[in-house]
Design an enzyme around this catalytic site. Structure first.
Site, PDB file in Angstrom:
ATOM      1  N   THR A  54       0.809  -1.220   0.000  1.00 34.01           N
ATOM      2  CA  THR A  54       0.000   0.000   0.000  1.00 34.01           C
ATOM      3  C   THR A  54       0.840   1.266   0.000  1.00 34.01           C
ATOM      4  OG1 THR A  54      -0.311  -0.355   2.377  1.00 34.01           O
ATOM      5  CG2 THR A  54      -2.063  -1.083   0.943  1.00 34.01           C
ATOM      6  N   THR A  55       0.946   1.982   1.105  1.00 39.19           N
ATOM      7  CA  THR A  55       1.364   3.381   1.047  1.00 39.19           C
ATOM      8  C   THR A  55       2.875   3.597   1.150  1.00 39.19           C
ATOM      9  OG1 THR A  55      -0.740   3.881   2.102  1.00 39.19           O
ATOM     10  CG2 THR A  55       0.864   5.655   1.982  1.00 39.19           C
TER      11      THR A  55
END
Length: 281
Positions: A54-55
């Site tokens: 993800t991030t």
């Protein structure tokens, strides 16, 4: 009858033939089936799910750039892994953070590392930072067929430009389109929240310590609003991976440094649950 190179101990002729300084070009000519984008996917009935990273966030400071990532990988609405590593050194002065299909992304990073090492050995010189960013763009474009089937890889590339003597950040889209970001950048599912956090806190005169604090604050804010982004996990001692690239090269914060940074932010969040405003420190 030609002898088998394996039986004689000699390298195949392909390894001895002068050619491009690109390792990707070498594989395309002699073993295209190894390249991730050249593989055919089997037919899938229904929705296909694979672990996703993800991030990833990055921010420049006066002496270089910081690249960091959370540790969570998801598969649909499930947590597939809590301690995945998403930030890797590309070479001595650059690093890449991965978002998207985790398996393909890690494989692409390893291939990118080989690409840079191969160029240096063949040419006897290192690529410029912009040249490295362009090579990564080509690799992402080669994965377009996979991306169209839902297996996209969207990395964030950052490094110290020894010619310009400053840190630089490059972001990409699934087609390999490259953009240089000014000051800060993010990618992945929580990127919109992380970017909003950095937009409020970023300054041009940040120190290295302030920049590392900034990116962890941004990851915390992303985890606060995005379920696919993992925040600092004190119980399991899992903290974001934070790396610094400067004129001294690539450095990853130790586990103790990462824990201390995360704990200091958690303590401040007890007083300010929504995070700091200005100034950062």
């Amino acid at each position: 009858m030609e002898a088998n190179p394996r039986s004689t101990g000699r390298l195949p002729a392909a390894f001895l033939t002068p050619g491009s300084s690109s390792f990707m070009d070498f594989l395309s000519d002699h073993a295209p089936e190894i390249l991730p984008g050249s593989r055919a996917l089997p037919p899938v009935q229904g929705a296909f799910e694979a672990p996703h990273g993800t991030t990833i966030v990055a921010a420049t400071f006066a002496g270089g750039v910081v690249l960091a990532g959370d540790r969570r990988a998801t598969m649909g609405n499930m947590i597939a892994q809590r301690d995945i590593e998403k930030v890797f050194p590309a070479d001595e002065y650059s690093a890449v953070g991965i978002a998207g299909t985790a398996g393909l992304a890690v494989e692409m990073v390893k291939l990118f590392q080989l690409e840079l090492e191969h160029f240096e050995k063949v040419e006897g010189a290192t690529l410029s930072l912009e040249g490295k960013a362009n090579r990564l763009s080509t690799m992402i474009r080669g994965n377009l067929a996979m991306a169209m089937q839902g297996l996209a890889v969207v990395p964030l590339f950052a490094g110290y430009d020894v010619d310009r003597e400053k840190g630089r950040i490059f972001s990409y889209d699934v087609t390999g389109g490259r953009s240089e970001e000014v000051g800060y950048a993010s990618t992945g599912s929580g990127s919109i929240f992380a970017r909003g956090s950095m937009k409020k806190l970023y300054r041009d005169d940040l120190t290295e310590q302030q920049a590392t604090t900034l990116v962890v604050q941004a990851l915390y804010d992303a985890a606060d609003d995005d379920s696919a982004t993992g925040g600092p996990d004190v119980a399991r001692r899992i903290y974001p991976i934070v790396t610094v690239i400067s004129d001294e090269g690539f450095r990853r914060l130790t586990e103790a440094e990462g824990a201390e940074l995360a704990r200091s932010i958690l303590e401040r969040r007890l007083e300010q649950p929504d995070g700091p405003r200005a100034p950062l420190l």
